[in-house]
Design an enzyme around this catalytic site. Structure first.
Site, short mmCIF file in Angstrom:
data_model
loop_
_atom_site.label_atom_id
_atom_site.label_comp_id
_atom_site.label_asym_id
_atom_site.label_seq_id
_atom_site.Cartn_x
_atom_site.Cartn_y
_atom_site.Cartn_z
N LYS A 14 0.81 -1.22 0.00
CA LYS A 14 0.00 0.00 0.00
C LYS A 14 0.85 1.27 0.00
O LYS A 14 0.47 2.25 -0.62
CB LYS A 14 -1.04 0.00 1.12
CG LYS A 14 -0.50 -0.01 2.51
CD LYS A 14 -1.62 -0.16 3.54
CE LYS A 14 -1.05 -0.50 4.90
NZ LYS A 14 -0.10 0.48 5.44
N ARG A 89 -7.30 2.50 11.20
CA ARG A 89 -7.12 1.06 11.32
C ARG A 89 -8.10 0.44 12.30
O ARG A 89 -8.12 -0.79 12.43
CB ARG A 89 -5.71 0.76 11.83
CG ARG A 89 -4.65 0.61 10.74
CD ARG A 89 -3.29 0.62 11.45
NE ARG A 89 -2.31 -0.21 10.86
CZ ARG A 89 -1.35 0.20 10.02
NH1 ARG A 89 -1.30 1.45 9.63
NH2 ARG A 89 -0.44 -0.63 9.58
N ARG A 128 11.18 -8.80 2.52
CA ARG A 128 11.47 -7.39 2.78
C ARG A 128 12.37 -7.25 4.01
O ARG A 128 13.24 -6.38 4.06
CB ARG A 128 10.16 -6.62 3.00
CG ARG A 128 10.36 -5.14 3.22
CD ARG A 128 9.06 -4.38 3.17
NE ARG A 128 8.37 -4.41 4.46
CZ ARG A 128 7.19 -3.86 4.68
NH1 ARG A 128 6.53 -3.26 3.69
NH2 ARG A 128 6.63 -3.89 5.86
N ARG A 134 13.70 -3.89 8.57
CA ARG A 134 12.68 -3.23 9.40
C ARG A 134 12.46 -4.05 10.67
O ARG A 134 12.29 -5.26 10.59
CB ARG A 134 11.37 -3.13 8.61
CG ARG A 134 10.96 -1.71 8.33
CD ARG A 134 9.70 -1.64 7.53
NE ARG A 134 8.50 -1.88 8.30
CZ ARG A 134 7.28 -1.50 7.91
NH1 ARG A 134 7.15 -0.84 6.77
NH2 ARG A 134 6.24 -1.77 8.63
N ARG A 145 0.70 -8.75 13.27
CA ARG A 145 0.17 -7.60 12.52
C ARG A 145 -0.97 -8.02 11.59
O ARG A 145 -1.97 -7.32 11.44
CB ARG A 145 1.31 -6.90 11.75
CG ARG A 145 2.20 -6.09 12.69
CD ARG A 145 3.56 -5.81 12.09
NE ARG A 145 3.49 -5.02 10.88
CZ ARG A 145 4.36 -5.11 9.87
NH1 ARG A 145 5.36 -5.98 9.93
NH2 ARG A 145 4.22 -4.34 8.83
#
Ligand code: AMP
Length: 192
Positions: A14, A89, A128, A134, A145
């Site tokens: 996104k 959210r 990723r 990250r 998540r």
């Protein structure tokens, strides 16, 4: 003038799509995750507070997040519209955003949801993690998540569907392919 949200599970791309679409629509992209990460990097009080939650894959509390979004949406560059990425959210955040927009006599034009299968997302995010390091991209945190997305954010999507402003796009595929799908889908809504 477009006021738009992009919603999708972690790893759905996104952020990448938000940057591309905002460029095409000529509106500013605002990512709550990016604002938090910039604050974490700068070691600001907001960043120090947010980091505890982000590292665990939890939502940063509304008391912090809502004020940050209110502040960002009061800046001059959103006068021509915005593309909000990663907010709201939770249903409480939907109510808060409704309130901010109502105060400015504003409404959302379109809410775009990127969809993708959980196992595909986990695979992408683990990839990723290797590239970017990250701190919230390890498997346990990724699954947490995703659970939060299913438990708390899918009801947000349902709310916008009830209002008739939801557009869903398959987020699986090449980046350009997904951008083309998104642009076609939002043009088809005639809201932009
Ligand atoms: P993202 O880059 O959108 O995946 O966001 C990264 C992290 O920032 C999330 O896992 C949360 O910890 C935090 N975050 C971003 N947006 C929100 C929000 N609307 N509410 C609460 N926490 C958020």
């Amino acid at each position: 003038m477009t006021r738009m949200l992009i919603i999708g599970p972690p790893g759905s791309g996104k952020g990448t799509q938000a940057d591309r679409i905002s460029g095409r629509l000529g509106v500013v992209a605002i990512s709550t995750g990016d604002i938090f990460r910039a604050n974490v990097k700068g070691e600001t009080p907001l960043g120090i507070e947010a980091k505890k939650y982000m590292d665990a894959g939890d939502f940063v509390p509304d008391s912090v997040t809502n004020n940050m979004v209110r502040d960002r949406l009061s800046q001059d560059d959103v006068e021509n519209g915005f593309l909000l990425d990663g907010y709201p959210r939770t249903t409480a955040q939907v109510d808060y955003l409704d309130q901010i927009l109502a105060e400015g006599q504003q409404e959302l034009d379109v809410v775009l949801q990127l969809t993708a299968d959980d196992e595909e997302l986990v695979a992408r995010l683990l990839g990723r993690a290797k590239e970017t390091g990250r701190s919230d991209d390890n498997e346990a945190v990724i699954r947490h998540r995703l659970d939060l997305y299913h438990e708390q954010t899918e009801v947000v999507v349902a709310k916008y569907a009830e209002r008739g402003i939801l557009t869903q796009v398959d987020g699986i595929g090449g980046i350009d392919e997904v951008t083309d799908r998104v642009l076609a889908a939002i043009e088809a809504t005639k809201a932009v």
